[in-house]
Write a protein that holds these residues in place. Sequence first.
Motif, PDB file in Angstrom:
ATOM      1  N   ARG A 162       0.843  -1.210   0.000  1.00  0.00           N
ATOM      2  CA  ARG A 162       0.000   0.000   0.000  1.00  0.00           C
ATOM      3  C   ARG A 162       0.873   1.253   0.000  1.00  0.00           C
ATOM      4  NH1 ARG A 162      -3.549   3.108  -1.699  1.00  0.00           N
ATOM      5  NH2 ARG A 162      -4.731   4.296  -0.213  1.00  0.00           N
ATOM      6  N   PHE A 163       1.963   1.221   0.747  1.00  0.00           N
ATOM      7  CA  PHE A 163       2.887   2.355   0.769  1.00  0.00           C
ATOM      8  C   PHE A 163       3.436   2.615  -0.634  1.00  0.00           C
ATOM      9  CE2 PHE A 163       7.132   4.159   1.007  1.00  0.00           C
ATOM     10  CZ  PHE A 163       6.922   5.271   1.788  1.00  0.00           C
ATOM     11  N   VAL A 164       3.887   1.574  -1.315  1.00  0.00           N
ATOM     12  CA  VAL A 164       4.448   1.717  -2.660  1.00  0.00           C
ATOM     13  C   VAL A 164       3.392   2.240  -3.625  1.00  0.00           C
ATOM     14  CG1 VAL A 164       5.394   0.454  -4.643  1.00  0.00           C
ATOM     15  CG2 VAL A 164       6.310   0.054  -2.353  1.00  0.00           C
ATOM     16  N   GLU A 165       2.170   1.755  -3.498  1.00  0.00           N
ATOM     17  CA  GLU A 165       1.083   2.221  -4.367  1.00  0.00           C
ATOM     18  C   GLU A 165       0.857   3.730  -4.175  1.00  0.00           C
ATOM     19  OE1 GLU A 165      -3.709   1.693  -4.397  1.00  0.00           O
ATOM     20  OE2 GLU A 165      -2.525  -0.133  -4.151  1.00  0.00           O
ATOM     21  N   THR A 166       0.781   4.162  -2.933  1.00  0.00           N
ATOM     22  CA  THR A 166       0.575   5.580  -2.636  1.00  0.00           C
ATOM     23  C   THR A 166       1.765   6.407  -3.102  1.00  0.00           C
ATOM     24  OG1 THR A 166      -0.786   5.021  -0.725  1.00  0.00           O
ATOM     25  CG2 THR A 166       0.134   7.241  -0.780  1.00  0.00           C
ATOM     26  N   ALA A 167       2.973   5.963  -2.772  1.00  0.00           N
ATOM     27  CA  ALA A 167       4.178   6.707  -3.132  1.00  0.00           C
ATOM     28  C   ALA A 167       4.369   6.779  -4.642  1.00  0.00           C
ATOM     29  CB  ALA A 167       5.402   6.077  -2.471  1.00  0.00           C
ATOM     30  N   THR A 168       4.030   5.717  -5.357  1.00  0.00           N
ATOM     31  CA  THR A 168       4.167   5.712  -6.808  1.00  0.00           C
ATOM     32  C   THR A 168       3.264   6.772  -7.434  1.00  0.00           C
ATOM     33  OG1 THR A 168       4.779   3.379  -6.826  1.00  0.00           O
ATOM     34  CG2 THR A 168       3.955   4.295  -8.894  1.00  0.00           C
ATOM     35  N   GLY A 169       2.046   6.894  -6.931  1.00  0.00           N
ATOM     36  CA  GLY A 169       1.131   7.923  -7.431  1.00  0.00           C
ATOM     37  C   GLY A 169       1.665   9.318  -7.183  1.00  0.00           C
ATOM     38  N   MET A 170       2.219   9.541  -5.998  1.00  0.00           N
ATOM     39  CA  MET A 170       2.783  10.855  -5.681  1.00  0.00           C
ATOM     40  C   MET A 170       4.026  11.127  -6.521  1.00  0.00           C
ATOM     41  SD  MET A 170       2.543  11.113  -1.584  1.00  0.00           S
ATOM     42  CE  MET A 170       0.990  11.176  -0.718  1.00  0.00           C
ATOM     43  N   LEU A 171       4.828  10.116  -6.716  1.00  0.00           N
ATOM     44  CA  LEU A 171       6.056  10.259  -7.500  1.00  0.00           C
ATOM     45  C   LEU A 171       5.746  10.616  -8.950  1.00  0.00           C
ATOM     46  CD1 LEU A 171       9.116   9.849  -6.902  1.00  0.00           C
ATOM     47  CD2 LEU A 171       8.876   7.611  -7.960  1.00  0.00           C
ATOM     48  N   ALA A 172       4.695  10.031  -9.494  1.00  0.00           N
ATOM     49  CA  ALA A 172       4.303  10.302 -10.879  1.00  0.00           C
ATOM     50  C   ALA A 172       3.961  11.779 -11.079  1.00  0.00           C
ATOM     51  CB  ALA A 172       3.117   9.429 -11.275  1.00  0.00           C
ATOM     52  N   ASP A 173       3.479  12.426 -10.033  1.00  0.00           N
ATOM     53  CA  ASP A 173       3.130  13.844 -10.100  1.00  0.00           C
ATOM     54  C   ASP A 173       4.274  14.752  -9.646  1.00  0.00           C
ATOM     55  OD1 ASP A 173       0.570  13.143 -10.898  1.00  0.00           O
ATOM     56  OD2 ASP A 173      -0.264  13.263  -8.883  1.00  0.00           O
ATOM     57  N   ASN A 174       5.459  14.172  -9.435  1.00  0.00           N
ATOM     58  CA  ASN A 174       6.615  14.941  -8.934  1.00  0.00           C
ATOM     59  C   ASN A 174       6.287  15.672  -7.642  1.00  0.00           C
ATOM     60  OD1 ASN A 174       8.392  14.264 -11.096  1.00  0.00           O
ATOM     61  ND2 ASN A 174       7.224  15.680 -12.381  1.00  0.00           N
ATOM     62  N   ARG A 175       5.635  14.959  -6.722  1.00  0.00           N
ATOM     63  CA  ARG A 175       5.186  15.566  -5.478  1.00  0.00           C
ATOM     64  C   ARG A 175       6.048  15.219  -4.286  1.00  0.00           C
ATOM     65  NH1 ARG A 175      -1.042  13.743  -5.383  1.00  0.00           N
ATOM     66  NH2 ARG A 175      -0.380  13.229  -3.301  1.00  0.00           N
ATOM     67  N   VAL A 176       7.016  14.329  -4.431  1.00  0.00           N
ATOM     68  CA  VAL A 176       7.779  13.844  -3.283  1.00  0.00           C
ATOM     69  C   VAL A 176       9.208  14.379  -3.333  1.00  0.00           C
ATOM     70  CG1 VAL A 176       8.512  11.827  -1.957  1.00  0.00           C
ATOM     71  CG2 VAL A 176       6.406  11.721  -3.308  1.00  0.00           C
ATOM     72  N   TRP A 177       9.636  14.975  -2.227  1.00  0.00           N
ATOM     73  CA  TRP A 177      10.989  15.486  -2.074  1.00  0.00           C
ATOM     74  C   TRP A 177      11.684  14.721  -0.961  1.00  0.00           C
ATOM     75  CZ3 TRP A 177      13.184  18.952  -5.277  1.00  0.00           C
ATOM     76  CH2 TRP A 177      12.322  19.622  -6.146  1.00  0.00           C
ATOM     77  N   VAL A 178      12.984  14.528  -1.098  1.00  0.00           N
ATOM     78  CA  VAL A 178      13.762  13.890  -0.045  1.00  0.00           C
ATOM     79  C   VAL A 178      14.895  14.815   0.367  1.00  0.00           C
ATOM     80  CG1 VAL A 178      13.225  11.557  -0.813  1.00  0.00           C
ATOM     81  CG2 VAL A 178      15.312  12.637  -1.611  1.00  0.00           C
ATOM     82  N   TRP A 179      15.335  14.644   1.618  1.00  0.00           N
ATOM     83  CA  TRP A 179      16.518  15.328   2.121  1.00  0.00           C
ATOM     84  C   TRP A 179      17.556  14.251   2.341  1.00  0.00           C
ATOM     85  CZ3 TRP A 179      20.155  15.417   5.855  1.00  0.00           C
ATOM     86  CH2 TRP A 179      20.912  16.582   5.981  1.00  0.00           C
ATOM     87  N   SER A 180      18.683  14.405   1.659  1.00  0.00           N
ATOM     88  CA  SER A 180      19.748  13.408   1.710  1.00  0.00           C
ATOM     89  C   SER A 180      21.057  14.084   2.059  1.00  0.00           C
ATOM     90  CB  SER A 180      19.853  12.724   0.346  1.00  0.00           C
ATOM     91  OG  SER A 180      20.994  11.900   0.289  1.00  0.00           O
ATOM     92  N   ASP A 181      21.909  13.363   2.777  1.00  0.00           N
ATOM     93  CA  ASP A 181      23.251  13.880   3.053  1.00  0.00           C
ATOM     94  C   ASP A 181      24.243  13.378   2.004  1.00  0.00           C
ATOM     95  OD1 ASP A 181      23.723  11.227   3.719  1.00  0.00           O
ATOM     96  OD2 ASP A 181      24.050  11.626   5.850  1.00  0.00           O
ATOM     97  N   GLY A 182      23.728  12.769   0.955  1.00  0.00           N
ATOM     98  CA  GLY A 182      24.566  12.209  -0.098  1.00  0.00           C
ATOM     99  C   GLY A 182      24.735  10.715   0.055  1.00  0.00           C
ATOM    100  N   ALA A 183      24.796  10.259   1.294  1.00  0.00           N
ATOM    101  CA  ALA A 183      24.946   8.832   1.563  1.00  0.00           C
ATOM    102  C   ALA A 183      23.604   8.178   1.878  1.00  0.00           C
ATOM    103  CB  ALA A 183      25.911   8.605   2.718  1.00  0.00           C
ATOM    104  N   GLN A 184      22.727   8.931   2.532  1.00  0.00           N
ATOM    105  CA  GLN A 184      21.461   8.361   2.963  1.00  0.00           C
ATOM    106  C   GLN A 184      20.366   9.424   3.018  1.00  0.00           C
ATOM    107  OE1 GLN A 184      21.390   6.608   6.961  1.00  0.00           O
ATOM    108  NE2 GLN A 184      20.260   4.904   6.085  1.00  0.00           N
ATOM    109  N   VAL A 185      19.151   9.009   2.738  1.00  0.00           N
ATOM    110  CA  VAL A 185      17.982   9.870   2.871  1.00  0.00           C
ATOM    111  C   VAL A 185      17.565   9.868   4.339  1.00  0.00           C
ATOM    112  CG1 VAL A 185      15.537  10.101   2.286  1.00  0.00           C
ATOM    113  CG2 VAL A 185      17.199   9.527   0.499  1.00  0.00           C
ATOM    114  N   HIS A 186      17.310  11.071   4.875  1.00  0.00           N
ATOM    115  CA  HIS A 186      16.923  11.198   6.285  1.00  0.00           C
ATOM    116  C   HIS A 186      15.493  11.688   6.467  1.00  0.00           C
ATOM    117  CE1 HIS A 186      20.922  10.322   7.775  1.00  0.00           C
ATOM    118  NE2 HIS A 186      21.378  11.096   6.812  1.00  0.00           N
ATOM    119  N   GLY A 187      14.854  12.161   5.388  1.00  0.00           N
ATOM    120  CA  GLY A 187      13.489  12.633   5.497  1.00  0.00           C
ATOM    121  C   GLY A 187      12.863  12.809   4.129  1.00  0.00           C
TER     122      GLY A 187
END
Length: 146
Positions: free
Chosen positions: A38-63
């Motif tokens: 269910r998480f992947v289904e929801t996230a995939t829909g948001m990703l398709a609309d370019n709605r998801v942003w991540v904060w990364s330190d280069g090595a890992q995503v933290h938020g």
Amino acid sequence: MPTPRRGLLRPASESDFPRLYEIWSSVDEHRFREDWERFVETATGMLADNRVWVWSDGAQVHGFAAADPVSAEIAAVYVHPAAQGRGIGRALLRKCCDGLLRRGHRHAWLVTSPGTRAERIYRDAGWVEAGIEASGAVRLRKRLVA
């Protein structure tokens, strides 16, 4: 107010999903508990609309955070507990609100659980109560323009 150091805000990609799920499931204060599918289904829909942003330190995503460009809803702001208190959530929320403002929205809104740390953080940042959902969750609103 702490600011995230040496971080990068970038659009999320499908390769981020395992870490996003890890972050999402590690945060105690949220209303939903979904399984991986269910998480992947929801996230995939948001990703398709370019709605998801991540904060990364280069090595890992933290938020990560997501905003709906049509409704102006902030749909998600999650920071891994080990990275909280560093300004990552604020940076992600600001990125989402800036995007909504560029799309012509004058206000943004979100729903959060009452009495939580998240609610206190939003209210301290100027979000005001706009109502109570049938579920008991608090609807908050923020003006994006002066």
